[in-house]
Design a protein around this motif. Structure first.
Motif, PDB file in Angstrom:
ATOM      1  N   CYS A   1      40.316  11.212 -10.319  1.00 50.06           N
ATOM      2  CA  CYS A   1      39.330  12.047  -9.933  1.00 50.06           C
ATOM      3  C   CYS A   1      38.905  13.111 -10.987  1.00 50.06           C
ATOM      4  N   GLU A   2      39.095  13.803 -11.726  1.00 52.64           N
ATOM      5  CA  GLU A   2      38.641  14.801 -12.789  1.00 52.64           C
ATOM      6  C   GLU A   2      37.152  14.885 -12.891  1.00 52.64           C
ATOM      7  N   LYS A   3      36.632  15.709 -13.134  1.00 49.70           N
ATOM      8  CA  LYS A   3      35.485  15.691 -12.168  1.00 49.70           C
ATOM      9  C   LYS A   3      34.525  15.920 -14.303  1.00 49.70           C
ATOM     10  N   ILE A   4      33.382  14.652 -13.984  1.00 51.89           N
ATOM     11  CA  ILE A   4      32.402  14.689 -15.309  1.00 51.89           C
ATOM     12  C   ILE A   4      31.705  15.797 -15.049  1.00 51.89           C
ATOM     13  N   ASP A   5      31.074  15.910 -16.220  1.00 50.03           N
ATOM     14  CA  ASP A   5      29.106  16.805 -15.477  1.00 50.03           C
ATOM     15  C   ASP A   5      28.275  15.547 -16.753  1.00 50.03           C
ATOM     16  N   ASP A   6      28.831  14.607 -17.638  1.00 46.82           N
ATOM     17  CA  ASP A   6      27.764  14.340 -18.189  1.00 46.82           C
ATOM     18  C   ASP A   6      28.163  12.622 -18.706  1.00 46.82           C
ATOM     19  N   PHE A   7      27.647  12.212 -17.405  1.00 45.31           N
ATOM     20  CA  PHE A   7      27.600  10.668 -16.431  1.00 45.31           C
ATOM     21  C   PHE A   7      26.327  10.504 -15.256  1.00 45.31           C
ATOM     22  N   ASN A   8      25.507   9.997 -15.996  1.00 45.99           N
ATOM     23  CA  ASN A   8      24.378  10.144 -15.511  1.00 45.99           C
ATOM     24  C   ASN A   8      24.670   9.351 -13.281  1.00 45.99           C
ATOM     25  N   ASP A   9      24.279  10.657 -12.352  1.00 48.55           N
ATOM     26  CA  ASP A   9      24.529   9.979 -11.341  1.00 48.55           C
ATOM     27  C   ASP A   9      23.476  10.001 -10.506  1.00 48.55           C
ATOM     28  N   TYR A  10      21.979   9.186 -11.230  1.00 46.48           N
ATOM     29  CA  TYR A  10      20.719   9.663 -10.343  1.00 46.48           C
ATOM     30  C   TYR A  10      21.404   8.093  -9.445  1.00 46.48           C
ATOM     31  N   GLU A  11      20.648   7.693  -8.158  1.00 45.40           N
ATOM     32  CA  GLU A  11      20.712   6.909  -7.672  1.00 45.40           C
ATOM     33  C   GLU A  11      19.996   6.221  -7.797  1.00 45.40           C
ATOM     34  N   ASP A  12      18.975   5.541  -8.744  1.00 44.10           N
ATOM     35  CA  ASP A  12      17.870   4.536  -9.400  1.00 44.10           C
ATOM     36  C   ASP A  12      18.588   3.966 -10.442  1.00 44.10           C
ATOM     37  N   THR A  13      19.259   4.508 -10.637  1.00 47.73           N
ATOM     38  CA  THR A  13      19.751   4.334 -12.067  1.00 47.73           C
ATOM     39  C   THR A  13      21.536   2.966 -11.886  1.00 47.73           C
ATOM     40  N   PHE A  14      21.417   2.194 -12.654  1.00 49.94           N
ATOM     41  CA  PHE A  14      22.196   1.266 -12.578  1.00 49.94           C
ATOM     42  C   PHE A  14      23.111   1.522 -14.159  1.00 49.94           C
ATOM     43  N   LYS A  15      24.578   2.495 -13.885  1.00 45.48           N
ATOM     44  CA  LYS A  15      24.793   2.483 -14.450  1.00 45.48           C
ATOM     45  C   LYS A  15      26.448   0.926 -15.111  1.00 45.48           C
ATOM     46  N   VAL A  16      25.948   0.868 -16.315  1.00 43.69           N
ATOM     47  CA  VAL A  16      27.052  -0.182 -17.414  1.00 43.69           C
ATOM     48  C   VAL A  16      27.633  -0.006 -18.588  1.00 43.69           C
ATOM     49  N   LEU A  17      29.301   0.210 -18.023  1.00 44.97           N
ATOM     50  CA  LEU A  17      30.671   0.897 -18.678  1.00 44.97           C
ATOM     51  C   LEU A  17      30.916   0.355 -19.508  1.00 44.97           C
ATOM     52  N   SER A  18      31.292   0.714 -20.610  1.00 47.15           N
ATOM     53  CA  SER A  18      32.421   0.072 -21.455  1.00 47.15           C
ATOM     54  C   SER A  18      32.931   0.888 -22.866  1.00 47.15           C
ATOM     55  N   VAL A  19      34.552   0.609 -22.594  1.00 47.90           N
ATOM     56  CA  VAL A  19      35.175   1.443 -23.059  1.00 47.90           C
ATOM     57  C   VAL A  19      35.852   0.769 -24.288  1.00 47.90           C
ATOM     58  N   GLY A  20      36.178   1.490 -25.359  1.00 45.65           N
ATOM     59  CA  GLY A  20      36.651   0.853 -27.384  1.00 45.65           C
ATOM     60  C   GLY A  20      36.325   1.412 -28.037  1.00 45.65           C
ATOM     61  N   ARG A  21      36.524   0.827 -28.777  1.00 44.20           N
ATOM     62  CA  ARG A  21      37.061   1.405 -30.385  1.00 44.20           C
ATOM     63  C   ARG A  21      35.348   0.337 -30.789  1.00 44.20           C
ATOM     64  N   TYR A  22      34.387   1.568 -31.298  1.00 43.50           N
ATOM     65  CA  TYR A  22      33.801   1.145 -32.543  1.00 43.50           C
ATOM     66  C   TYR A  22      33.805   0.160 -33.718  1.00 43.50           C
ATOM     67  N   SER A  23      33.630  -1.480 -32.931  1.00 42.70           N
ATOM     68  CA  SER A  23      34.147  -2.117 -34.286  1.00 42.70           C
ATOM     69  C   SER A  23      33.529  -3.552 -33.755  1.00 42.70           C
ATOM     70  N   ASP A  24      33.699  -4.408 -34.701  1.00 35.66           N
ATOM     71  CA  ASP A  24      33.038  -5.612 -34.508  1.00 35.66           C
ATOM     72  C   ASP A  24      33.674  -6.503 -33.433  1.00 35.66           C
ATOM     73  N   ALA A  25      35.139  -6.845 -33.119  1.00 33.21           N
ATOM     74  CA  ALA A  25      35.428  -6.896 -32.072  1.00 33.21           C
ATOM     75  C   ALA A  25      34.911  -6.514 -30.853  1.00 33.21           C
ATOM     76  N   LYS A  26      34.719  -5.452 -30.117  1.00 33.13           N
ATOM     77  CA  LYS A  26      34.286  -5.394 -29.320  1.00 33.13           C
ATOM     78  C   LYS A  26      32.737  -5.282 -28.657  1.00 33.13           C
ATOM     79  N   GLY A  27      31.752  -5.714 -29.402  1.00 31.69           N
ATOM     80  CA  GLY A  27      30.789  -6.340 -29.454  1.00 31.69           C
ATOM     81  C   GLY A  27      29.944  -5.426 -28.585  1.00 31.69           C
ATOM     82  N   PHE A  28      30.094  -3.992 -29.395  1.00 30.98           N
ATOM     83  CA  PHE A  28      28.786  -3.430 -28.513  1.00 30.98           C
ATOM     84  C   PHE A  28      27.515  -3.714 -29.774  1.00 30.98           C
ATOM     85  N   ASP A  29      27.434  -3.767 -30.530  1.00 30.34           N
ATOM     86  CA  ASP A  29      26.331  -4.521 -30.930  1.00 30.34           C
ATOM     87  C   ASP A  29      25.170  -4.859 -30.663  1.00 30.34           C
ATOM     88  N   ASN A  30      25.710  -6.502 -29.610  1.00 28.48           N
ATOM     89  CA  ASN A  30      25.629  -7.112 -29.126  1.00 28.48           C
ATOM     90  C   ASN A  30      25.814  -6.383 -27.967  1.00 28.48           C
TER      91      ASN A  30
END
Length: 388
Positions: free
Chosen positions: A207-236
């Motif tokens: 419930c904490e307020k945030i102001d750096d996450f795009n909240d426009y209605e026409d945007t489909f927001k995909v989120l991932s959380v994790g370390r920037y490392s090979d295991a997490k596959g964020f490059d893919n």
């Protein structure tokens, strides 16, 4: 009389293992156990989340050197440990995982012992040499958090280390199975104890307020959380978003909450694919839950996992979840029921996001099933207490 328990790990920087440790500490039975927490380095954004009931031991400067630069070690006049680190680097020949083992091997003779006797000592983070060699305890337990078939360890050294423990704990059945595939001759009891989650705390923090996450209605927001490392596959994931935009899904944006050594690599791939406005590295956040609460899809594009803590947390918040088909994926969710398992490839990630973008009813089904499921598992700790 309360039993004396020692729990050890390196630090409390933001990560899945560290989040799991914090959840366990906040769920521990302090009425029956006195708990000392040994962190080799008192650093990290989760430090203020350590419960007051856990006794945080004083930081030892010698153990802190295990992740310091070699130059810093010599600058601090710890010459023996500096030489040990140089030997470990030479021995590892560029293998970063094995280097961690050699660091312990060479530094161990020059590191101090604990001067207190414990009933139980828990090593929460591999490698487990500290608890094995420097702690006097009746029972010694080491944790498995990852798929060991995916990391290049010195097998002989690892087997010798694991054999000195009384019990081994894996965070999922698949994690246990992968471990036994690599180390089939380990003759220790291996128990499965899932990462502890606290739905009430996660809901409150979301419930904490945030102001750096795009909240426009026409945007489909995909989120991932994790370390920037090979295991997490964020490059893919970056390359998958390029495919999605080429398929004209230009309103899909992908956000990453995390940090780590591969940030420069990711930024280069983002630039190469002209996704600077659409694949957004939000950086380190102590509290990722408001972002999870606001996203349209939580995605875990990992190459391998033990059991991703963040996937369960997103499900607690009633989110549609997509993960890749890494070896332990089926322990993470029920495919087609409370989440979706995509092929582990760039194309597979793109196809999975596209499917869930277009199939609104399927997303609603996942969200409803997650909201109606009980993901609280604090009773998992009873398995641990039985070992005591």
């Amino acid at each position: 009389m309360k039993k004396k328990v020692l729990i050890t790990s390196f630090d409390l920087e933001i990560g899945g293992v560290e989040r799991s440790l914090i959840n366990m500490l906040n769920s521990f039975d302090y009425k029956n156990y006195d708990v000392d927490l040994m962190l080799y380095s008192h650093t990290g954004d989760f430090m203020n989340l350590v419960p007051k009931e856990a006794n945080l031991l004083e930081e030892c400067s010698d153990y802190k050197t295990l992740r310091m630069s070699i130059k810093s070690i010599f600058d601090n006049h710890k010459y023996k440990l500096g030489i040990d680190r140089l030997l470990a680097r030479l021995k590892a020949k560029g293998n970063g995982i094995a280097q961690m083992q050699y660091i312990w091997k060479y530094c161990l003779p020059h590191l101090p012992k604990m001067n207190k006797k414990y009933d139980v000592a828990i090593s929460f983070l591999w490698p487990h040499y500290f608890v094995n060699e420097k702690v006097d305890a009746d029972i010694k337990i080491g944790w498995i958090h990852t798929d060991y078939t995916k990391i290049d360890t010195d097998v002989d050294m690892d087997i010798a280390m694991w054999q000195k423990l009384d019990y081994i704990v894996a965070v999922s059945e698949e994690c246990k199975s992968a471990f036994l595939t690599k180390y089939p001759n380990i003759n220790k009891d291996i128990l499965v104890i899932e990462n502890i989650t606290s739905p009430k705390l996660i809901q409150q923090m979301s419930c904490e307020k945030i102001d750096d996450f795009n909240d426009y209605e026409d945007t489909f927001k995909v989120l991932s959380v994790g370390r920037y490392s090979d295991a997490k596959g964020f490059d893919n994931a970056i390359k998958a978003l390029r495919i999605l935009h080429d398929r004209e899904y230009k309103n899909i944006k992908w956000y990453i909450v995390g940090y780590g050594g591969d940030e420069a690599l990711y930024r280069n791939i983002i630039k190469e694919n002209n996704l600077e406005e659409d694949f957004i590295l939000l950086g380190k956040r102590t509290n990722p839950y408001p972002y999870m609460k606001k996203c349209d899809l939580y995605a875990q594009p990992s190459r391998y996992e033990g059991k991703a803590v963040t996937v369960g947390e997103a499900q607690i918040l009633g989110k549609a979840v997509m993960i890749t088909n890494y070896k332990t994926a089926k322990s993470q969710l029920k495919d087609g029921v409370d989440g979706y398992i995509a092929e582990l490839s760039v194309e597979g990630i793109a196809d999975g996001v596209e499917k869930l973008y277009n199939d609104v009813e399927l997303r609603k089904k996942f969200e409803g099933n997650c909201r109606n499921s009980n993901y609280s598992n604090e009773m998992e700790l009873q398995k641990l207490y039985e070992l005591f």
